[in-house]
Design a protein around this motif. Structure first.
Motif, mmCIF file in Angstrom:
data_model
loop_
_atom_site.group_PDB
_atom_site.id
_atom_site.type_symbol
_atom_site.label_atom_id
_atom_site.label_comp_id
_atom_site.label_asym_id
_atom_site.label_seq_id
_atom_site.Cartn_x
_atom_site.Cartn_y
_atom_site.Cartn_z
ATOM 1 N N ASN A 85 0.844 -1.190 0.000
ATOM 2 C CA ASN A 85 0.000 0.000 0.000
ATOM 3 C C ASN A 85 0.881 1.243 0.000
ATOM 4 O O ASN A 85 1.827 1.341 0.785
ATOM 5 N N MET A 86 0.564 2.188 -0.882
ATOM 6 C CA MET A 86 1.303 3.446 -0.899
ATOM 7 C C MET A 86 0.510 4.543 -0.203
ATOM 8 O O MET A 86 -0.713 4.653 -0.386
ATOM 9 N N PRO A 87 1.180 5.367 0.604
ATOM 10 C CA PRO A 87 0.506 6.518 1.205
ATOM 11 C C PRO A 87 -0.039 7.437 0.104
ATOM 12 O O PRO A 87 0.473 7.436 -1.013
ATOM 13 N N PRO A 88 -1.112 8.198 0.450
ATOM 14 C CA PRO A 88 -1.595 8.427 1.810
ATOM 15 C C PRO A 88 -2.623 7.429 2.326
ATOM 16 O O PRO A 88 -2.808 7.321 3.520
ATOM 17 N N GLY A 89 -3.338 6.738 1.482
ATOM 18 C CA GLY A 89 -4.361 5.829 1.976
ATOM 19 C C GLY A 89 -5.529 6.570 2.609
ATOM 20 O O GLY A 89 -5.812 7.722 2.284
ATOM 21 N N PRO A 90 -6.235 5.914 3.559
ATOM 22 C CA PRO A 90 -7.422 6.543 4.175
ATOM 23 C C PRO A 90 -7.057 7.857 4.864
ATOM 24 O O PRO A 90 -6.024 7.928 5.515
ATOM 25 N N ALA A 93 -6.884 8.794 -0.217
ATOM 26 C CA ALA A 93 -6.849 7.973 -1.426
ATOM 27 C C ALA A 93 -7.793 6.783 -1.271
ATOM 28 O O ALA A 93 -7.654 6.009 -0.326
ATOM 29 N N PRO A 94 -8.732 6.604 -2.176
ATOM 30 C CA PRO A 94 -9.703 5.524 -2.017
ATOM 31 C C PRO A 94 -9.112 4.132 -2.173
ATOM 32 O O PRO A 94 -9.618 3.180 -1.587
ATOM 33 N N ASP A 95 -8.047 3.987 -2.976
ATOM 34 C CA ASP A 95 -7.447 2.670 -3.198
ATOM 35 C C ASP A 95 -5.931 2.804 -3.223
ATOM 36 O O ASP A 95 -5.351 3.186 -4.237
ATOM 37 N N PRO A 96 -5.242 2.483 -2.118
ATOM 38 C CA PRO A 96 -3.789 2.662 -2.053
ATOM 39 C C PRO A 96 -2.991 1.461 -2.552
ATOM 40 O O PRO A 96 -1.769 1.459 -2.480
ATOM 41 N N ARG A 97 -3.644 0.429 -3.079
ATOM 42 C CA ARG A 97 -2.960 -0.806 -3.460
ATOM 43 C C ARG A 97 -2.154 -0.608 -4.749
ATOM 44 O O ARG A 97 -2.678 -0.097 -5.738
ATOM 45 N N VAL A 98 -0.891 -1.034 -4.719
ATOM 46 C CA VAL A 98 -0.034 -0.920 -5.900
ATOM 47 C C VAL A 98 0.804 -2.183 -6.054
ATOM 48 O O VAL A 98 0.993 -2.950 -5.108
ATOM 49 N N VAL A 99 1.300 -2.370 -7.260
ATOM 50 C CA VAL A 99 2.383 -3.319 -7.534
ATOM 51 C C VAL A 99 3.645 -2.481 -7.668
ATOM 52 O O VAL A 99 3.765 -1.665 -8.598
ATOM 53 N N ALA A 100 4.570 -2.623 -6.725
ATOM 54 C CA ALA A 100 5.772 -1.783 -6.683
ATOM 55 C C ALA A 100 6.883 -2.394 -7.527
ATOM 56 O O ALA A 100 7.203 -3.579 -7.393
ATOM 57 N N LEU A 101 7.477 -1.565 -8.375
ATOM 58 C CA LEU A 101 8.578 -1.955 -9.262
ATOM 59 C C LEU A 101 9.851 -1.320 -8.726
ATOM 60 O O LEU A 101 10.016 -0.103 -8.800
#
Length: 511
Positions: A85-90, A93-101
């Motif tokens: 999860n990337m900030p800021p989140g709740p 940001a409604p959806d903080p989910r990422v695939v980090a490269l």
């Protein structure tokens, strides 16, 4: 990662980026990428809704810190492609989910607009209110497929081209005055704040070079840098740490948006300054099919957020790295810069007072390398995003990872530009790294401009419109510094944006 962060986490970046000895859930398939690598399931998890994003946000800002946050997950999963999860989140940001490269091999997919969409992703998993930009989605938030992307980018190209002849003289005037002020400040108190002086000089330079207007002679006066800094905070505050007590800062800055109304009068002053100075440019925008108001707010954003914000981070960082490198590098740079100035003066019949674009490009290989190295080791924009347009395979150095259409891809650029499988001594500032043919081959891994240094911005890509302008200005700073001084000393700290740099001595030129 700093040595302190390495000590904290107990491992080196090189070790973190090595492939795992064994990999579970792996299978060989035909890759859609370059190397037909074995496929591995993307490791990591997002945790429970609300709980996982807040947990990761606290780790990112407070319990681990930004660099360690990513490196720890690389070590934990034995993979440079991970879910997090990337900030800021709740509740920003409604959806903080990422695939980090998190390596140099996977990161460049973020530049391929055939594979990823860039719509509203400039600041990541949230977009600031358009109330902060005159009600418009400005160029940085547009995908190249959107109709106004190309004309707005062409407008910026036109501005930079039309004002090219003013860049060197206005830089020398504004930054020459800045250095004279730093000398007086050091004489009075033993040190001078380069960051504050650079803010003032950068805005004056941009206004005079690109708009032909001195802010001090307008109602805006000397307030430009202060207004811009406040305005930027209202846009990217959820991504910053200001050094406040953690619980207070997280609640105020990372959990809710700051109300745009609080900065609206300041922004109106800034926009009015640009309106008064941009008449011919706004006429040109209408010819490109862009409304005057939309063009105005795009020029404000490009000049104040992109250019001024970039110089606010890059130029103190450049001074930091050169200052820390010491007198031997300073002597080599002084010799190169002054020889180029003498040659430029001799060929043009001038007075030997400075260097122009040709000398910057052709006669100063060490200066060029030092600037590229500063951009590599500490890129001014560390976070990049793109949303997968279709199912695809993203490849690291060793594995392929299946990504589904609609998933958010995220890259932490320092992990790519300090990848030890690309750069030797990746964590060190190596001034001559990009000198010579071998150095030139490495430039494709310098990515600060939202694209490789070996490629050029176009109306149809997302590479920074001012890429060459920014590099030229950084070289001009090095040239101005070593035309005036043999050497200098610095004290370095941290700040919300980049580094805090104080100059403690300036040794005037003796040859």
């Amino acid at each position: 990662m700093s040595s302190a962060a390495a000590a904290l986490t107990g491992f080196s970046p090189a070790a973190a980026l090595r492939p795992a000895a064994s990999v579970s859930e792996e299978r060989s398939v035909s890759s859609a990428g370059r190397k037909n690598l074995p496929i591995r399931k993307i490791p990591g998890d997002y945790g429970l809704p609300m709980v996982g994003p807040i947990r990761d946000r606290l780790a990112y800002f407070y319990t681990e810190g930004r660099d360690a946050f990513f490196l720890n997950r690389v070590r934990r999963h034995g993979s440079t492609v991970v879910r997090l999860n990337m900030p800021p989140g709740p509740f920003v940001a409604p959806d903080p989910r990422v695939v980090a490269l998190l390596d140099a091999a996977s990161f460049p997919v973020l530049f391929d607009t055939a594979l990823v969409e860039k719509r509203d992703l400039f600041t990541g998993t949230f977009m600031p209110s358009t109330d902060l930009t005159g009600g418009f989605r400005v160029l940085s938030y547009l995908d190249p497929s959107e109709p106004n992307h190309a004309p707005l980018k062409r407008l910026l190209f036109s501005l930079l081209s039309a004002r090219r002849g003013f860049v060197v003289p206005e830089f020398r005037a504004t930054y020459g005055a800045m250095f004279e002020g730093l000398e007086r400040e050091i004489a009075r108190g033993g040190r001078a704040d380069f960051g504050a002086a650079n803010d003032r000089a950068a805005f004056d330079f941009l206004a005079r070079a690109l708009l032909g207007r001195d802010p001090a002679e307008t109602p805006l006066g000397l307030d430009g840098p202060k207004i811009i800094t406040k305005w930027v905070l209202f846009q990217i505050g959820p991504l910053l740490s200001l050094g406040l007590p953690g619980l207070v800062e997280d609640a105020v800055l990372h959990s809710f948006r700051l109300p745009p109304a609080l900065v609206r009068p300041d922004y109106a002053r800034l926009a009015e300054f640009f309106r008064g100075a941009s008449g011919p440019l706004l006429d040109e925008a209408e010819g490109l099919g862009v409304g005057r108001d939309e063009a105005l707010h795009n020029v404000v954003f490009a000049t104040c957020f992109n250019a001024f914000g970039g110089f606010k981070i890059l130029l103190p960082g450049l001074v930091k790295w050169i200052g820390r490198a010491g007198a031997r590098l300073h002597g080599r740079l002084a010799e190169e810069v002054r020889a180029a100035a003498r040659s430029s003066s001799s060929s043009s019949g001038g007075d030997g007072g400075g260097v122009g674009f040709r000398a910057l490009e052709e006669s100063m290989p060490l200066t060029k390398s030092v600037v590229y190295e500063a951009l590599r080791i500490e890129p001014p924009v560390a976070l990049q995003y793109g949303r997968a347009k279709r199912d695809m395979v993203v490849e690291s150095h060793d594995y392929g990872y299946e990504v589904r259409a609609g998933e958010m891809l995220f890259g932490y650029q320092p992990m790519a530009t300090k990848d030890p499988r690309v750069f030797e001594r990746a964590e060190e500032f190596v001034p001559e790294r990009f000198v010579g043919e071998a150095g030139r081959r490495l430039l494709r891994h310098v990515l600060w401009s939202n694209g490789p240094e070996t490629e050029a911005p176009t109306a149809d890509n997302k590479q920074c419109a001012g890429k060459d302008f920014v590099v030229a200005v950084a070289r001009l700073l090095v040239a101005e510094l070593f035309l005036r001084y043999d050497s200098f000393d610095v004290e370095v700290g941290s700040s919300a944006l980049g580094s805090s740099v104080r100059i403690t001595s300036l040794k005037k030129a003796t040859f």
